[in-house]
Scaffold this active site. Structure first.
Site, PDB file in Angstrom:
ATOM      1  N   ASP A 107       0.857  -1.179   0.000  1.00  0.00           N
ATOM      2  CA  ASP A 107       0.000   0.000   0.000  1.00  0.00           C
ATOM      3  C   ASP A 107       0.892   1.227   0.000  1.00  0.00           C
ATOM      4  O   ASP A 107       2.083   1.157   0.344  1.00  0.00           O
ATOM      5  CB  ASP A 107      -0.923   0.010   1.220  1.00  0.00           C
ATOM      6  CG  ASP A 107      -1.928   1.161   1.202  1.00  0.00           C
ATOM      7  OD1 ASP A 107      -2.398   1.517   0.103  1.00  0.00           O
ATOM      8  OD2 ASP A 107      -2.229   1.721   2.270  1.00  0.00           O
ATOM      9  N   SER A 108       0.303   2.365  -0.348  1.00  0.00           N
ATOM     10  CA  SER A 108       1.069   3.605  -0.312  1.00  0.00           C
ATOM     11  C   SER A 108       1.280   4.100   1.119  1.00  0.00           C
ATOM     12  O   SER A 108       2.134   4.953   1.355  1.00  0.00           O
ATOM     13  CB  SER A 108       0.353   4.691  -1.121  1.00  0.00           C
ATOM     14  OG  SER A 108      -0.941   4.917  -0.595  1.00  0.00           O
ATOM     15  N   TYR A 127      -0.492   8.803  -3.253  1.00  0.00           N
ATOM     16  CA  TYR A 127      -0.413   8.398  -4.644  1.00  0.00           C
ATOM     17  C   TYR A 127      -1.477   9.105  -5.489  1.00  0.00           C
ATOM     18  O   TYR A 127      -1.303   9.286  -6.686  1.00  0.00           O
ATOM     19  CB  TYR A 127      -0.618   6.882  -4.757  1.00  0.00           C
ATOM     20  CG  TYR A 127       0.636   6.053  -4.548  1.00  0.00           C
ATOM     21  CD1 TYR A 127       1.741   6.551  -3.871  1.00  0.00           C
ATOM     22  CD2 TYR A 127       0.700   4.751  -5.024  1.00  0.00           C
ATOM     23  CE1 TYR A 127       2.868   5.787  -3.678  1.00  0.00           C
ATOM     24  CE2 TYR A 127       1.825   3.966  -4.847  1.00  0.00           C
ATOM     25  CZ  TYR A 127       2.909   4.482  -4.173  1.00  0.00           C
ATOM     26  OH  TYR A 127       4.032   3.712  -3.987  1.00  0.00           O
ATOM     27  N   GLY A 128      -2.579   9.467  -4.869  1.00  0.00           N
ATOM     28  CA  GLY A 128      -3.706  10.004  -5.624  1.00  0.00           C
ATOM     29  C   GLY A 128      -3.416  11.281  -6.369  1.00  0.00           C
ATOM     30  O   GLY A 128      -4.100  11.606  -7.339  1.00  0.00           O
ATOM     31  N   ASN A 138      -6.107   1.066  -3.301  1.00  0.00           N
ATOM     32  CA  ASN A 138      -7.119   1.240  -4.333  1.00  0.00           C
ATOM     33  C   ASN A 138      -6.585   2.018  -5.527  1.00  0.00           C
ATOM     34  O   ASN A 138      -6.897   1.690  -6.676  1.00  0.00           O
ATOM     35  CB  ASN A 138      -8.338   1.949  -3.746  1.00  0.00           C
ATOM     36  CG  ASN A 138      -9.285   1.001  -3.053  1.00  0.00           C
ATOM     37  OD1 ASN A 138     -10.184   0.424  -3.662  1.00  0.00           O
ATOM     38  ND2 ASN A 138      -9.081   0.816  -1.752  1.00  0.00           N
ATOM     39  N   THR A 139      -5.767   3.039  -5.269  1.00  0.00           N
ATOM     40  CA  THR A 139      -5.236   3.853  -6.365  1.00  0.00           C
ATOM     41  C   THR A 139      -4.338   3.020  -7.272  1.00  0.00           C
ATOM     42  O   THR A 139      -4.465   3.057  -8.500  1.00  0.00           O
ATOM     43  CB  THR A 139      -4.458   5.058  -5.819  1.00  0.00           C
ATOM     44  OG1 THR A 139      -5.321   5.833  -4.987  1.00  0.00           O
ATOM     45  CG2 THR A 139      -3.946   5.930  -6.950  1.00  0.00           C
ATOM     46  N   GLU A 144      -7.401   9.191   9.975  1.00  0.00           N
ATOM     47  CA  GLU A 144      -6.027   9.239  10.474  1.00  0.00           C
ATOM     48  C   GLU A 144      -5.917  10.123  11.721  1.00  0.00           C
ATOM     49  O   GLU A 144      -5.018   9.927  12.534  1.00  0.00           O
ATOM     50  CB  GLU A 144      -5.084   9.716   9.371  1.00  0.00           C
ATOM     51  CG  GLU A 144      -4.977   8.710   8.226  1.00  0.00           C
ATOM     52  CD  GLU A 144      -3.786   8.944   7.317  1.00  0.00           C
ATOM     53  OE1 GLU A 144      -3.100   9.967   7.480  1.00  0.00           O
ATOM     54  OE2 GLU A 144      -3.542   8.076   6.449  1.00  0.00           O
ATOM     55  N   CYS A 148     -12.108   2.329  -0.302  1.00  0.00           N
ATOM     56  CA  CYS A 148     -10.857   2.850   0.254  1.00  0.00           C
ATOM     57  C   CYS A 148     -10.546   2.048   1.499  1.00  0.00           C
ATOM     58  O   CYS A 148     -11.448   1.758   2.302  1.00  0.00           O
ATOM     59  CB  CYS A 148     -10.989   4.334   0.585  1.00  0.00           C
ATOM     60  SG  CYS A 148      -9.553   5.027   1.470  1.00  0.00           S
ATOM     61  N   THR A 149      -9.282   1.694   1.674  1.00  0.00           N
ATOM     62  CA  THR A 149      -8.918   0.830   2.800  1.00  0.00           C
ATOM     63  C   THR A 149      -8.931   1.549   4.140  1.00  0.00           C
ATOM     64  O   THR A 149      -8.791   0.906   5.186  1.00  0.00           O
ATOM     65  CB  THR A 149      -7.534   0.180   2.562  1.00  0.00           C
ATOM     66  OG1 THR A 149      -6.584   1.203   2.228  1.00  0.00           O
ATOM     67  CG2 THR A 149      -7.616  -0.828   1.436  1.00  0.00           C
TER      68      THR A 149
END
Length: 267
Positions: free
Chosen positions: A7-8, A39-40, A71-72, A147, A186-187
């Site tokens: 993942d990012s 990443y988005g 996801n991205t 977050e 989205c995770t």
């Protein structure tokens, strides 16, 4: 079996959390490319380059199967990832769409995700391939709220109700039928499930792409139950801010993370 998870950042730890339960006979390597997130905001070519360097690191560590828990990257870089490695690769979009297809009776679903994932229309395309109409909605405030730890905060609930009301209106404007499934694309969003369930109709079912991905991996590796003496082992790697990764990641994983190893990946 050694499974690499990429993942990012820390969001993919919700996928690992489900994998540890669904496939307990495996051992895991997790890479969070924290130095290069988000990443988005990057181009598809840059996302692919970053993702490929991360998964090659996992293959070099002995991974025999890869889960792209981003996801991205799943939306924009799966072709390049699969071309770069010789082991099987699974993203989070196909399992999420498949689970929605199996649950939906009206053949109409909604998808919420980050702006980049929604802009890619990856879920909509995969759902259309399965004969399902979908309306997608970007919910950019959810990730920072999660977050921040505000998963049960009144502000987050108010934001959720605004987003979901807008989504229902957009779905209606698209001329689609009544949606009966909402896909969490989205995770980060699994941490919001209790709040989101309160904010939607009781008839609306939620699909957690992290759970759906772990379920699909478990179907592939449907081994007999492991012996009681084996418990899955996980090693964690991050490209920056290992202390932050450890502290924040523990919330996503649902358990403490004792050690995160700092790594450097080629550009």
């Amino acid at each position: 079996m050694k499974i690499g998870v990429f993942d990012s950042g820390v969001g993919g730890l919700t996928v690992l959390r489900e994998l540890l339960t669904a496939v307990p006979h495996a051992d895991y390597f997790y890479v969070g490319d924290t130095a290069r997130l988000p990443y988005g905001s990057k181009s598809a070519a840059t996302i692919a380059r970053y993702a490929v360097s991360s998964v090659q690191f996992l293959v070099d560590r002995g991974a025999e199967y890869l889960v792209i828990a981003c996801n991205t990257a799943s939306a924009l870089a799966m072709k390049e990832i699969r071309a770069a490695v010789s082991i099987p690769v699974l993203g989070v979009i196909e399992p999420g769409a498949q689970a929605a297809c199996e649950l939906s009776r009206t053949k109409n679903v909604c998808v919420i995700g980050t702006a980049a994932t929604v802009a890619s229309h990856a879920y909509r395309k995969e759902l259309a391939r399965l004969g399902i109409a979908a309306t997608e909605k970007a919910c950019p405030l959810f990730v920072p709220l999660v977050e921040e730890g505000w998963t049960e905060h009144p502000v987050t609930e108010q934001v959720a109700r605004i987003y979901l009301d807008e989504l229902i209106q957009e779905h209606s404007n698209n001329g689609n039928g009544t949606p009966d499934v909402r896909v969490l694309g989205c995770t980060h969003y699994p941490l919001l499930k209790p709040l989101l369930k309160r904010a939607v109709s009781e008839k609306m079912q939620l699909v957690d792409s992290a759970q759906a991905t772990a379920h699909m991996v478990a179907q592939r590796f449907s081994h007999p139950q492991p012996s009681p003496i084996h418990s899955p082992q996980a090693r964690f790697f991050a490209t920056d801010s290992v202390d932050k990764f450890r502290q924040l990641g523990s919330r996503f994983l649902g358990r403490g993370i004792e050690k995160v190893e700092l790594i450097a990946l080629p550009e």
